[in-house]
Design a protein around this motif. Structure first.
Motif, short mmCIF file in Angstrom:
data_model
loop_
_atom_site.label_atom_id
_atom_site.label_comp_id
_atom_site.label_asym_id
_atom_site.label_seq_id
_atom_site.Cartn_x
_atom_site.Cartn_y
_atom_site.Cartn_z
N SER A 309 0.78 -1.24 0.00
CA SER A 309 0.25 -0.12 -0.18
C SER A 309 0.87 1.46 -0.12
O SER A 309 0.38 2.28 -0.06
CB SER A 309 -0.79 -0.08 1.18
N GLN A 364 -2.06 -14.56 -0.43
CA GLN A 364 -2.33 -13.49 -1.66
C GLN A 364 -2.57 -14.28 -2.86
O GLN A 364 -3.35 -14.09 -3.80
CB GLN A 364 -1.39 -12.73 -1.85
N GLU A 373 -6.61 -7.33 1.38
CA GLU A 373 -6.53 -6.19 1.10
C GLU A 373 -6.11 -5.26 2.62
O GLU A 373 -5.42 -4.19 2.41
CB GLU A 373 -7.80 -5.30 0.50
N ARG A 376 -2.05 -5.21 3.37
CA ARG A 376 -1.04 -4.76 2.40
C ARG A 376 0.45 -4.02 2.85
O ARG A 376 1.31 -4.15 2.15
CB ARG A 376 -1.62 -3.81 1.36
#
Length: 492
Positions: A309, A364, A373, A376
């Motif tokens: 992220s 993942q 999610e 991340r």
């Protein structure tokens, strides 16, 4: 005669132990030791290992651009592996050459000469037009990498006082980390060609400053330059009276060569030397086969594949900062807790981030885990955690021990062999990563690292000696006494 030992005192039962008390008896004991020149000398000696850090990782922050074709030279993953491998191949030759010249020309001159291939490599990289040019640059730069690691650890161990030899030896790891930090910061901020020009400045700085290094007193004693050795000791110890230490060096060296001249084969004929070789070889495997090689060279790609992220460039800088900062922690604790304890702690704690990364990529890539999610940041956290745990022991301490475990008479051969071993293990590590990744993807790769690290921890527990606070002569006595005791037990 050996000194009688107090039960609370460390074991220092070698024939030159009484020398340690002579200064006090003669009234020449300094009230407080000054180590400033040893620190300055070590910093200058390790400028070359800053360049080594650059050579190891210069492609890391720009590899995604090269893989995507956005730079004039496009590269494939297989070609990138060969760029890293050729660094190690050049290092193999550099290690051999260093072993041939360091006992003849000296430690200082060898360090100075390592700057030339670094400069040539940097120039080729600037003007490269094809992947072949990168291959040539890496091979030439690798020559100096191998030579640097062969001679710098030897140099530091030979100029250091026992009280700070541990922390000074960590400067090798520190300077490599400095080079890595520069690579990731500059690679994220500069266009690639400008980035190459800036990196070329570092070997030039190394060339200028290494001319000011003193030769080591151990080498001068080997060459029977006793006046030169005394002058060097006075300079680096900042003492006017160094006769006792000089006498210990002379007597210790004479004892080592009393039977016969030492050759490369004596590394394997002598049981103590052979044990030291095995220890350093396995520790080098633990360094490079447990994730460090992959994370150094492919961290940016791992961040991209992990869909971090945070941008891959920012992750790379954070990683380099952690790699840099953790060296200060190692320097602060190595002479307090010792080499063996830190290796054990480092190995055990490093199992945690390897598990985190393996589980994350499994979830993942091979499951339909719907909450992925929310995780991340795991690639960044896992790799930064890895750098911390790996950095407080496994990363730096093998360099320390490689400068401590061998006698002066074979140290040049041992340093060369250690560097050759590191080169060969590095080549294997790169190919292990590529093969394991193709067959099993990231989960298989991190599982492999986990298993190999467990085996390394077991070896460290049973085989690695503690050398904290001992002079180089005392370490040899400890190793030889340990071997004699084992032989006695076997014969009984």
């Amino acid at each position: 005669m050996p000194l009688e030992q107090n039960e609370k005192s460390p074991i220092r039962d070698y024939k030159y132990a009484e020398v340690q008390n002579e200064d006090k008896e003669l009234g020449h004991c300094d009230p407080k030791k000054n180590y400033s020149r040893e620190y300055i000398t070590t910093i200058i000696a390790t400028l070359g290992t800053i360049v080594c850090g650059i050579q190891f990782t210069w492609m890391g922050p720009i590899l995604p651009q090269m893989l995507s074709g956005s730079f004039k030279i496009q590269i494939t993953m297989a070609e990138s592996v060969w760029v890293f491998n050729l660094l190690h191949v050049g290092g193999l030759i550099g290690s051999i050459v260093a072993s041939m010249i360091t006992n003849h020309f000296g430690r200082k001159r060898t360090i100075v000469w390592t700057t030339i291939p670094f400069i040539i490599s940097s120039i080729i990289r600037i003007y490269a037009e094809t992947v072949l040019h990168y291959y040539i640059a890496q091979f030439i730069g690798g020559f100096s990498v191998g030579a640097s690691f062969a001679v710098v650890s030897m140099y530091i161990s030979e100029i250091s006082s026992p009280e700070i030899r541990g922390i000074l030896s960590t400067f090798i790891h520190f300077s490599v980390s400095v080079g890595i930090l520069f690579v990731f910061v500059l690679g994220a901020c500069l266009p690639i060609i400008t980035y190459y020009y800036v990196l070329a400045i570092f070997p030039i700085i190394q060339l200028i400053f290494t001319f000011y290094l003193p030769e080591t007193p151990y080498f001068q004693v080997m060459k029977q330059d006793y006046k030169g050795a005394e002058k060097t000791l006075r300079y680096i110890r900042k003492k006017s009276n160094v006769q006792d230490e000089l006498n210990r060096l002379i007597e210790g060296y004479k004892e080592e060569v009393s039977e016969k001249d030492q050759t490369f084969l004596d590394l394997f004929r002598d049981r103590t030397n052979l044990k030291s070789i095995i220890i350093i070889t396995v520790l080098t495997m633990a360094q490079q086969w447990t994730g460090a090689t992959a994370i150094y060279g492919y961290s940016q790609v791992i961040f991209v594949d992990g869909h971090s992220s945070i941008s891959a460039e920012s992750c790379g800088i954070l990683l380099a900062l952690m790699n840099f900062a953790v060296v200060f922690l190692l320097g602060a604790v190595i002479d307090r807790f010792g080499r063996r304890v830190l290796l054990m702690v480092s190995g055990i704690v490093t199992l945690i981030p390897l598990t985190m990364l393996g589980v994350y990529f499994y979830l993942q890539d091979f499951t339909d885990f719907k909450y992925i999610e929310h995780f991340r940041l795991v690639p960044l956290i896992g790799i930064v955690f890895f750098k911390f745990s790996y950095g407080v022991g496994l990363s730096g301490i093998p360099y320390v021990l490689s400068g401590e475990l061998f006698p002066t008479t074979v140290k040049a051969y041992a340093s060369s062999l250690n560097s050759i071993t590191m080169t060969a293990i590095g080549i294997v590590a790169n190919n292990m990563y590529e093969i394991a990744f193709k067959e099993y993807n990231y989960p298989g790769v991190f599982a492999m690292f986990f298993i190999l690290l467990v085996l390394a921890i077991i070896f460290i527990y049973f085989m690695v000696p503690e050398t904290k606070g001992l002079t180089l002569e005392e370490i040899q006595v400890k190793l030889r006494k340990s071997n004699k005791n084992k032989i006695r037990k076997i014969s009984n």
